[in-house]
Motif scaffolding. Structure first.
Motif, mmCIF file in Angstrom:
data_model
loop_
_atom_site.group_PDB
_atom_site.id
_atom_site.type_symbol
_atom_site.label_atom_id
_atom_site.label_comp_id
_atom_site.label_asym_id
_atom_site.label_seq_id
_atom_site.Cartn_x
_atom_site.Cartn_y
_atom_site.Cartn_z
ATOM 1 N N UNK A 1 0.843 -1.205 0.000
ATOM 2 C CA UNK A 1 0.000 0.000 0.000
ATOM 3 C C UNK A 1 0.875 1.249 0.000
ATOM 4 N N UNK A 2 0.257 2.402 -0.290
ATOM 5 C CA UNK A 2 1.008 3.607 -0.628
ATOM 6 C C UNK A 2 1.740 4.241 0.549
ATOM 7 N N UNK A 3 1.089 4.370 1.711
ATOM 8 C CA UNK A 3 1.757 4.995 2.856
ATOM 9 C C UNK A 3 3.022 4.228 3.226
ATOM 10 N N UNK A 4 2.914 2.899 3.174
ATOM 11 C CA UNK A 4 4.066 2.065 3.495
ATOM 12 C C UNK A 4 5.191 2.220 2.491
ATOM 13 N N UNK A 5 4.835 2.432 1.214
ATOM 14 C CA UNK A 5 5.858 2.626 0.197
ATOM 15 C C UNK A 5 6.702 3.852 0.475
ATOM 16 N N UNK A 6 6.063 4.942 0.874
ATOM 17 C CA UNK A 6 6.794 6.167 1.216
ATOM 18 C C UNK A 6 7.663 5.932 2.446
ATOM 19 N N UNK A 7 7.119 5.219 3.435
ATOM 20 C CA UNK A 7 7.901 4.906 4.625
ATOM 21 C C UNK A 7 9.133 4.086 4.301
ATOM 22 N N UNK A 8 8.962 3.065 3.451
ATOM 23 C CA UNK A 8 10.096 2.230 3.051
ATOM 24 C C UNK A 8 11.111 3.049 2.264
ATOM 25 N N UNK A 9 10.627 3.978 1.423
ATOM 26 C CA UNK A 9 11.528 4.856 0.684
ATOM 27 C C UNK A 9 12.384 5.697 1.611
ATOM 28 N N UNK A 10 11.759 6.249 2.652
ATOM 29 C CA UNK A 10 12.513 7.036 3.629
ATOM 30 C C UNK A 10 13.553 6.182 4.340
ATOM 31 N N UNK A 11 13.201 4.932 4.643
ATOM 32 C CA UNK A 11 14.140 4.033 5.323
ATOM 33 C C UNK A 11 15.364 3.744 4.452
ATOM 34 N N UNK A 12 15.128 3.487 3.170
ATOM 35 C CA UNK A 12 16.239 3.216 2.245
ATOM 36 C C UNK A 12 17.160 4.432 2.132
ATOM 37 N N UNK A 13 16.574 5.625 2.086
ATOM 38 C CA UNK A 13 17.383 6.840 2.033
ATOM 39 C C UNK A 13 18.216 7.004 3.309
ATOM 40 N N UNK A 14 17.614 6.730 4.467
ATOM 41 C CA UNK A 14 18.336 6.844 5.739
ATOM 42 C C UNK A 14 19.499 5.871 5.825
ATOM 43 N N UNK A 15 19.307 4.667 5.290
ATOM 44 C CA UNK A 15 20.349 3.646 5.343
ATOM 45 C C UNK A 15 21.380 3.794 4.228
ATOM 46 N N UNK A 16 21.137 4.727 3.314
ATOM 47 C CA UNK A 16 22.062 4.912 2.199
ATOM 48 C C UNK A 16 22.119 3.710 1.263
ATOM 49 N N UNK A 17 20.958 3.034 1.091
ATOM 50 C CA UNK A 17 20.916 1.811 0.278
ATOM 51 C C UNK A 17 20.027 1.960 -0.955
ATOM 52 N N UNK A 18 19.973 3.171 -1.502
ATOM 53 C CA UNK A 18 19.094 3.425 -2.629
ATOM 54 C C UNK A 18 19.420 2.539 -3.826
ATOM 55 N N UNK A 19 20.697 2.303 -4.076
ATOM 56 C CA UNK A 19 21.083 1.488 -5.234
ATOM 57 C C UNK A 19 20.976 -0.008 -4.945
ATOM 58 N N UNK A 20 20.997 -0.379 -3.664
ATOM 59 C CA UNK A 20 20.968 -1.812 -3.325
ATOM 60 C C UNK A 20 19.551 -2.347 -3.164
ATOM 61 N N UNK A 21 18.702 -1.604 -2.448
ATOM 62 C CA UNK A 21 17.362 -2.095 -2.098
ATOM 63 C C UNK A 21 16.323 -1.405 -2.979
ATOM 64 N N UNK A 22 15.686 -2.179 -3.863
ATOM 65 C CA UNK A 22 14.685 -1.642 -4.786
ATOM 66 C C UNK A 22 13.297 -1.831 -4.179
ATOM 67 N N UNK A 23 12.508 -0.786 -4.263
ATOM 68 C CA UNK A 23 11.167 -0.794 -3.670
ATOM 69 C C UNK A 23 10.108 -0.807 -4.766
ATOM 70 N N UNK A 24 9.148 -1.715 -4.620
ATOM 71 C CA UNK A 24 7.931 -1.694 -5.438
ATOM 72 C C UNK A 24 6.773 -1.404 -4.493
ATOM 73 N N UNK A 25 6.019 -0.354 -4.780
ATOM 74 C CA UNK A 25 4.916 0.060 -3.920
ATOM 75 C C UNK A 25 3.580 -0.194 -4.614
ATOM 76 N N UNK A 26 2.528 0.338 -4.022
ATOM 77 C CA UNK A 26 1.173 0.186 -4.550
ATOM 78 C C UNK A 26 0.490 1.545 -4.513
ATOM 79 N N UNK A 27 -0.298 1.833 -5.545
ATOM 80 C CA UNK A 27 -1.136 3.026 -5.617
ATOM 81 C C UNK A 27 -0.360 4.278 -6.031
ATOM 82 N N UNK A 28 -1.116 5.376 -6.189
ATOM 83 C CA UNK A 28 -0.560 6.551 -6.859
ATOM 84 C C UNK A 28 -0.872 7.848 -6.123
ATOM 85 N N UNK A 29 -0.706 7.857 -4.794
ATOM 86 C CA UNK A 29 -0.812 9.144 -4.113
ATOM 87 C C UNK A 29 0.419 9.982 -4.460
#
Length: 336
Positions: free
Chosen positions: A233-261
């Motif tokens: 779901x969408x809120x979780x996708x944004x949360x996971x995106x923030x986590x990847x940015x905090x961990x500096x793993x943008x190139x390693x951990x790819x996120x697939x989310x849901x919905x289009x907010x």
């Protein structure tokens, strides 16, 4: 010249005769033959869901309102303000007590609203489900995404992004049927088609951005070689995106989310979220109201008799479709 005037006179008389027959002698059938489907403004249909303030519901409500405008009826939007099954059940009971012409419901839990939905059906109030079903209730139809296939599509796209080997995780709503189906579709697709991709963690993000961020951080720290996270779901996708940015793993951990907010689309555009799955939410709202209108006006026959005979003319399920949104096509999905 006289012949031309005579021709015009004949055409005018013929047209007037047609109007007389349609409007004054044809009764309701004649009126509908000319004007199509039409209700009354005091004929009210209600949409009921949960977390009413989130962006996700806007397109579904717009579809509901667009259908109401074309039919000349009224609509209302109700639901729980929190992710709270008891609050949604209470709101649904209140709506039923007001005896609307029909109710479209998205169920926070696949079983918890059954008693209220059945109560509405027994009172002669048609109910259809959208987005999230209650399959064991007396609702007449479900309009929504084929969530198993959506999860399968996410699994295949994940394999394209990270390769056919490695560890991936899911952040989801474990008690909500549509999210269970997305999780199952993703998991079974990996097992059957990409056995080298291992699902190592399924976490409950509770539909909350901060909780999903917390779960994504924990997942990456427990599995430092994690390659991807599917968020249902969408809120979780944004949360996971923030986590990847905090961990500096943008190139390693790819996120697939849901919905289009907007928050999700912004992260797709920036590359933080690799892809998101767009649902046909406007279709859910529009066709929910169209179905309810047909049942309320008896245009689909006797609903109880036909349902019991297994021949109810409304489709039991309407797949409203999905599409994959990436950086290449994200601009098409922003609200205009």
């Amino acid at each position: 010249m006289k012949k031309l005037l005579l021709l015009y006179l004949v055409l005018i008389v013929t047209f007037m005769a047609y109007l007389y027959t349609a409007y004054f002698r044809g009764g309701d059938d004649g009126l509908h033959a000319v004007t199509g489907l039409h209700g009354e403004r005091d004929e009210k249909y209600v949409m009921v869901n949960f977390l009413t303030g989130i962006d996700y519901w806007k397109n579904a409500l717009k579809g509901f309102e667009d259908a109401a405008e074309s039919l000349g009826v009224s609509v209302e939007y109700r639901g729980s303000t929190q992710y709270d099954v008891h609050e949604e059940a209470m709101v649904l009971e209140q709506v039923i007590a007001r005896k609307p012409a029909g109710i479209a419901v998205s169920a926070i839990n696949s079983e918890a609203l059954n008693a209220a939905i059945d109560k509405a059906a027994e009172a002669g109030i048609p109910v259809v489900m959208f987005d999230s079903d209650a399959p064991n209730s007396k609702a007449l139809s479900f309009l929504g995404t084929d969530n198993y296939n959506a999860g399968a599509a996410a699994g295949r796209h994940m394999a394209e992004l990270v390769g056919k080997e490695g560890k991936v995780g899911i952040i989801t709503h474990p008690n909500q049927l549509n999210h269970q189906e997305r999780t199952k579709g993703f998991d079974e697709t990996l097992r059957k088609e990409f056995p080298g991709l291992t699902l190592v963690s399924i976490a409950d993000g509770k539909g909350d951005q901060l909780e999903s961020e917390k779960q994504a951080l924990a997942m990456m720290r427990i599995h430092p070689d994690l390659k991807g996270i599917f968020v249902t779901e969408a809120n979780g996708g944004v949360g996971a995106g923030n986590a990847v940015l905090k961990e500096g793993k943008l190139r390693q951990v790819r996120i697939i989310s849901f919905d289009t907010n907007k928050g999700t689309l912004d992260m797709v555009k920036s590359g933080t979220i690799a892809a998101t799955l767009a649902q046909g939410t406007w279709n859910m709202g529009y066709w929910s109201l169209m179905q309810l209108f047909h049942v309320h006006h008896g245009l689909s026959g006797d609903s109880t008799e036909l349902r019991d005979a297994g021949a109810f003319p409304l489709p039991a399920y309407v797949d409203t479709g999905i599409s994959v949104v990436t950086r290449a096509n994200v601009d098409r999905y922003y609200a205009k």
